[in-house]
Design a protein around this motif. Structure first.
Motif, mmCIF file in Angstrom:
data_model
loop_
_atom_site.group_PDB
_atom_site.id
_atom_site.type_symbol
_atom_site.label_atom_id
_atom_site.label_comp_id
_atom_site.label_asym_id
_atom_site.label_seq_id
_atom_site.Cartn_x
_atom_site.Cartn_y
_atom_site.Cartn_z
ATOM 1 N N SER A 80 53.225 -22.039 -19.699
ATOM 2 C CA SER A 80 53.788 -22.814 -18.597
ATOM 3 C C SER A 80 54.550 -21.872 -17.682
ATOM 4 O O SER A 80 55.110 -20.868 -18.140
ATOM 5 C CB SER A 80 54.744 -23.887 -19.125
ATOM 6 N N TYR A 81 54.570 -22.223 -16.404
ATOM 7 C CA TYR A 81 55.224 -21.380 -15.406
ATOM 8 C C TYR A 81 55.994 -22.250 -14.426
ATOM 9 O O TYR A 81 55.574 -23.362 -14.118
ATOM 10 C CB TYR A 81 54.182 -20.573 -14.621
ATOM 11 N N ALA A 82 57.109 -21.724 -13.931
ATOM 12 C CA ALA A 82 57.865 -22.344 -12.841
ATOM 13 C C ALA A 82 57.825 -21.338 -11.694
ATOM 14 O O ALA A 82 58.309 -20.210 -11.845
ATOM 15 C CB ALA A 82 59.298 -22.632 -13.268
ATOM 16 N N LEU A 83 57.226 -21.725 -10.578
ATOM 17 C CA LEU A 83 56.971 -20.784 -9.493
ATOM 18 C C LEU A 83 57.453 -21.334 -8.158
ATOM 19 O O LEU A 83 57.444 -22.549 -7.940
ATOM 20 C CB LEU A 83 55.470 -20.498 -9.405
ATOM 21 N N SER A 84 57.835 -20.431 -7.262
ATOM 22 C CA SER A 84 58.183 -20.844 -5.910
ATOM 23 C C SER A 84 57.949 -19.693 -4.943
ATOM 24 O O SER A 84 57.879 -18.526 -5.343
ATOM 25 C CB SER A 84 59.643 -21.309 -5.834
ATOM 26 N N GLY A 85 57.796 -20.057 -3.680
ATOM 27 C CA GLY A 85 57.632 -19.048 -2.634
ATOM 28 C C GLY A 85 56.326 -18.288 -2.750
ATOM 29 O O GLY A 85 55.330 -18.796 -3.246
ATOM 30 N N HIS A 86 56.348 -17.047 -2.285
ATOM 31 C CA HIS A 86 55.153 -16.191 -2.276
ATOM 32 C C HIS A 86 54.966 -15.522 -3.639
ATOM 33 O O HIS A 86 55.719 -14.626 -3.996
ATOM 34 C CB HIS A 86 55.291 -15.105 -1.202
ATOM 35 N N HIS A 87 53.963 -15.957 -4.382
ATOM 36 C CA HIS A 87 53.701 -15.385 -5.704
ATOM 37 C C HIS A 87 52.197 -15.314 -5.931
ATOM 38 O O HIS A 87 51.421 -15.994 -5.253
ATOM 39 C CB HIS A 87 54.365 -16.226 -6.804
ATOM 40 N N ASN A 88 51.793 -14.475 -6.882
ATOM 41 C CA ASN A 88 50.368 -14.340 -7.159
ATOM 42 C C ASN A 88 50.141 -13.836 -8.575
ATOM 43 O O ASN A 88 51.025 -13.246 -9.190
ATOM 44 C CB ASN A 88 49.705 -13.404 -6.151
ATOM 45 N N ASN A 89 48.925 -14.077 -9.049
ATOM 46 C CA ASN A 89 48.481 -13.561 -10.335
ATOM 47 C C ASN A 89 46.971 -13.774 -10.409
ATOM 48 O O ASN A 89 46.392 -14.413 -9.528
ATOM 49 C CB ASN A 89 49.176 -14.266 -11.500
ATOM 50 N N ILE A 90 46.361 -13.252 -11.442
ATOM 51 C CA ILE A 90 44.934 -13.430 -11.659
ATOM 52 C C ILE A 90 44.743 -14.021 -13.048
ATOM 53 O O ILE A 90 45.322 -13.528 -14.020
ATOM 54 C CB ILE A 90 44.167 -12.091 -11.551
ATOM 55 N N MET A 91 43.942 -15.077 -13.128
ATOM 56 C CA MET A 91 43.708 -15.762 -14.388
ATOM 57 C C MET A 91 42.217 -15.933 -14.613
ATOM 58 O O MET A 91 41.456 -16.045 -13.661
ATOM 59 C CB MET A 91 44.368 -17.139 -14.365
ATOM 60 N N TYR A 92 41.837 -15.978 -15.864
ATOM 61 C CA TYR A 92 40.448 -16.270 -16.227
ATOM 62 C C TYR A 92 40.461 -17.307 -17.332
ATOM 63 O O TYR A 92 41.250 -17.212 -18.276
ATOM 64 C CB TYR A 92 39.733 -15.015 -16.736
ATOM 65 N N SER A 93 39.602 -18.292 -17.186
ATOM 66 C CA SER A 93 39.465 -19.268 -18.274
ATOM 67 C C SER A 93 38.102 -19.932 -18.214
ATOM 68 O O SER A 93 37.488 -20.048 -17.158
ATOM 69 C CB SER A 93 40.554 -20.340 -18.193
ATOM 70 N N LYS A 94 37.661 -20.325 -19.406
ATOM 71 C CA LYS A 94 36.483 -21.182 -19.527
ATOM 72 C C LYS A 94 37.048 -22.588 -19.547
ATOM 73 O O LYS A 94 37.706 -22.978 -20.506
ATOM 74 C CB LYS A 94 35.718 -20.869 -20.811
ATOM 75 N N GLY A 95 36.855 -23.315 -18.480
ATOM 76 C CA GLY A 95 37.467 -24.625 -18.334
ATOM 77 C C GLY A 95 38.873 -24.471 -17.774
ATOM 78 O O GLY A 95 39.454 -23.378 -17.790
ATOM 79 N N LEU A 96 39.369 -25.550 -17.252
ATOM 80 C CA LEU A 96 40.689 -25.538 -16.618
ATOM 81 C C LEU A 96 41.344 -26.881 -16.873
ATOM 82 O O LEU A 96 40.771 -27.927 -16.566
ATOM 83 C CB LEU A 96 40.521 -25.321 -15.107
ATOM 84 N N GLU A 97 42.512 -26.841 -17.479
ATOM 85 C CA GLU A 97 43.284 -28.063 -17.679
ATOM 86 C C GLU A 97 44.725 -27.752 -17.339
ATOM 87 O O GLU A 97 45.373 -26.953 -18.009
ATOM 88 C CB GLU A 97 43.158 -28.565 -19.114
#
Length: 184
Positions: free
Chosen positions: A62-79
């Motif tokens: 879980s993440y709490a995010l605000s403003g200008h942020h970024n990351n890269i994620m990979y998943s089979k399926g998305l929930e």
């Protein structure tokens, strides 16, 4: 599920193996939404404004995010379970098919090569547990895509080049994180 959304606008572009989206959502109030699909993508995610919390089942995080942020994620399926903590959220994403990403990522820096290995093995993963601030150069490339001045054939080439440029900028940003870890 979307009863607390006042207004939503989005733009989407589709290339061969790459899907780009830009969305703005205005909310009446604060609440949670559930999103799920069975897609398999490497997702370059950029928060442009607003704040939210989300749980990503495939990553068990879980993440709490605000403003200008970024990351890269990979998943089979998305929930996802998403809780808006501001009344306006703007986000941008470039989703690469697994195949399209591997063609590019395995030739990148060490950060991208390590991530590409996980993607190649089909391991749900995130580039870094620490979300980085989206820098000026990334913001400019995102604006270039959103305001793409080209049509048809040149548009496809332009969007492809800008999508790869964003990936390169993220790889460089997260490479700097790795250097910082070794210096300390």
């Amino acid at each position: 599920d979307n009863k607390h959304i006042a207004n939503r606008s989005s733009k989407k572009w589709e290339l061969e193996g790459i899907f780009i989206s830009h969305s703005k959502i205005d909310y009446h109030d604060f609440g949670s939404m559930h999103a799920a699909n069975d897609s398999e993508y490497v997702r370059l995610h950029f928060g442009l404004s607003g704040s939210y919390e989300f749980s990503f089942a495939q990553l068990n995080r879980s993440y709490a995010l605000s403003g200008h942020h970024n990351n890269i994620m990979y998943s089979k399926g998305l929930e996802l379970e998403i809780l808006n903590t501001s009344k306006h959220i703007e986000s941008f994403g470039v989703n690469f098919s697994k195949e399209a990403f591997l063609k590019i990522g395995q030739n990148g820096n060490e950060v991208l090569k390590r991530f590409s290995e996980k993607v190649g093995k089909g391991e749900n993963s995130i580039l870094s547990p620490n979300w980085k601030t989206t820098n000026f150069y990334m913001q400019q490339v995102i604006q270039d895509i959103i305001n793409c001045p080209y049509s048809e054939d040149l548009q496809q080439l332009f969007l492809l080049s800008k999508s790869i440029e964003l990936l390169v900028l993220q790889a460089k940003l997260y490479e700097e994180e790795q250097v910082d870890l070794f210096i300390k």
